[in-house]
Design a protein around this motif. Sequence first.
Motif, PDB file in Angstrom:
ATOM      1  N   LEU A 299       0.704  -1.268   0.064  1.00 17.45           N
ATOM      2  CA  LEU A 299       0.014  -0.193  -0.294  1.00 17.45           C
ATOM      3  C   LEU A 299       0.941   1.016   0.374  1.00 17.45           C
ATOM      4  O   LEU A 299       1.809   1.230   0.596  1.00 17.45           O
ATOM      5  CB  LEU A 299      -0.341  -0.341   1.322  1.00 17.45           C
ATOM      6  N   THR A 300       0.989   2.442  -0.598  1.00 18.76           N
ATOM      7  CA  THR A 300       1.270   3.428  -0.776  1.00 18.76           C
ATOM      8  C   THR A 300       0.252   4.309  -0.280  1.00 18.76           C
ATOM      9  O   THR A 300      -0.646   5.251  -0.145  1.00 18.76           O
ATOM     10  CB  THR A 300       1.483   3.489  -2.380  1.00 18.76           C
TER      11      THR A 300
ATOM     12  N   PRO B 229      11.367   5.052   2.600  1.00 18.57           N
ATOM     13  CA  PRO B 229      10.536   4.391   3.886  1.00 18.57           C
ATOM     14  C   PRO B 229       9.295   3.977   3.848  1.00 18.57           C
ATOM     15  O   PRO B 229       8.834   3.814   3.330  1.00 18.57           O
ATOM     16  CB  PRO B 229      10.236   6.578   4.330  1.00 18.57           C
ATOM     17  N   LEU B 230       9.755   2.747   4.795  1.00 17.00           N
ATOM     18  CA  LEU B 230       8.757   1.428   4.841  1.00 17.00           C
ATOM     19  C   LEU B 230       8.485   1.381   6.140  1.00 17.00           C
ATOM     20  O   LEU B 230       9.033   1.239   6.928  1.00 17.00           O
ATOM     21  CB  LEU B 230       9.533   0.490   3.669  1.00 17.00           C
ATOM     22  N   LEU B 231       7.216   0.745   5.805  1.00 16.43           N
ATOM     23  CA  LEU B 231       6.570  -0.055   7.360  1.00 16.43           C
ATOM     24  C   LEU B 231       5.861  -1.586   7.214  1.00 16.43           C
ATOM     25  O   LEU B 231       5.322  -1.510   6.179  1.00 16.43           O
ATOM     26  CB  LEU B 231       5.629   1.099   8.164  1.00 16.43           C
TER      27      LEU B 231
ATOM     28  N   HIS C 190      -2.261 -11.054   8.967  1.00 20.66           N
ATOM     29  CA  HIS C 190      -1.382 -11.016   7.826  1.00 20.66           C
ATOM     30  C   HIS C 190       0.238 -10.182   7.476  1.00 20.66           C
ATOM     31  O   HIS C 190      -0.660  -8.752   7.459  1.00 20.66           O
ATOM     32  CB  HIS C 190      -2.218 -11.342   6.062  1.00 20.66           C
ATOM     33  N   PRO C 191       0.934  -9.537   6.361  1.00 22.49           N
ATOM     34  CA  PRO C 191       1.604  -9.106   6.800  1.00 22.49           C
ATOM     35  C   PRO C 191       1.007  -7.984   5.400  1.00 22.49           C
ATOM     36  O   PRO C 191       0.539  -7.955   4.584  1.00 22.49           O
ATOM     37  CB  PRO C 191       2.601  -9.189   6.018  1.00 22.49           C
ATOM     38  N   PHE C 192       1.609  -6.470   5.552  1.00 23.04           N
ATOM     39  CA  PHE C 192       1.425  -5.814   4.564  1.00 23.04           C
ATOM     40  C   PHE C 192       2.094  -4.694   4.615  1.00 23.04           C
ATOM     41  O   PHE C 192       2.474  -3.970   5.570  1.00 23.04           O
ATOM     42  CB  PHE C 192      -0.335  -5.479   4.248  1.00 23.04           C
ATOM     43  N   CYS C 193       2.720  -4.408   3.630  1.00 23.92           N
ATOM     44  CA  CYS C 193       3.455  -2.729   3.169  1.00 23.92           C
ATOM     45  C   CYS C 193       2.587  -1.561   3.513  1.00 23.92           C
ATOM     46  O   CYS C 193       2.457  -1.158   2.325  1.00 23.92           O
ATOM     47  CB  CYS C 193       5.090  -3.238   2.779  1.00 23.92           C
ATOM     48  N   ILE C 194       3.621  -0.735   3.815  1.00 24.03           N
ATOM     49  CA  ILE C 194       3.046   0.400   3.198  1.00 24.03           C
ATOM     50  C   ILE C 194       4.733   1.752   3.046  1.00 24.03           C
ATOM     51  O   ILE C 194       5.435   1.627   4.476  1.00 24.03           O
ATOM     52  CB  ILE C 194       2.725   2.118   4.600  1.00 24.03           C
ATOM     53  N   PHE C 195       4.759   2.256   2.279  1.00 27.20           N
ATOM     54  CA  PHE C 195       5.734   3.006   1.628  1.00 27.20           C
ATOM     55  C   PHE C 195       5.706   4.124   1.126  1.00 27.20           C
ATOM     56  O   PHE C 195       4.704   4.337   0.450  1.00 27.20           O
ATOM     57  CB  PHE C 195       6.809   2.090   1.015  1.00 27.20           C
TER      58      PHE C 195
END
Length: 138
Positions: free
Chosen positions: A87-88, A120-122, A130-135
């Motif tokens: 996700l951005t 930058p990433l979380l 379940h993992p998900f990324c935000i950057f």
Amino acid sequence: MVDHLELLQTVIDTTEPRTLAEFYRKLLGYVYRLGDEPTGVGEADDPDWLVLTDTVGTRRLAFQQVDQLETTTWPSNEVPMQMHLDLTVRDSGEFERQRQRVEELGAIVLFDRTNDEDEPLLVFADPAGHPFCIFVVS
């Protein structure tokens, strides 16, 4: 004639479809497919399959009930990620605002790379693990 397949939706396994669907509904601003909306107060609501759509009705995510789900141990390799969503946001201010919002919705931080100047990433875990990324994407 089309010579390729079309993606209908991404299906996420969970032991609690309504709980996880609500998390992603609030997180992404999606709506329930007609007939998948929560039932009234006090009524049983134990669906084994739910679909979320965008605001124009395109299917985006589905939630499938499973009896058991082993939570990923990522970044350790005992139980791999298996799947994750990227996700951005458009800038660092929105990045921080969304971080707070995501945590308020019940996600937990698995990996914090917010100090990386290039990207930058979380990485979070949703309420089912379940993992998900935000950057940031400019």
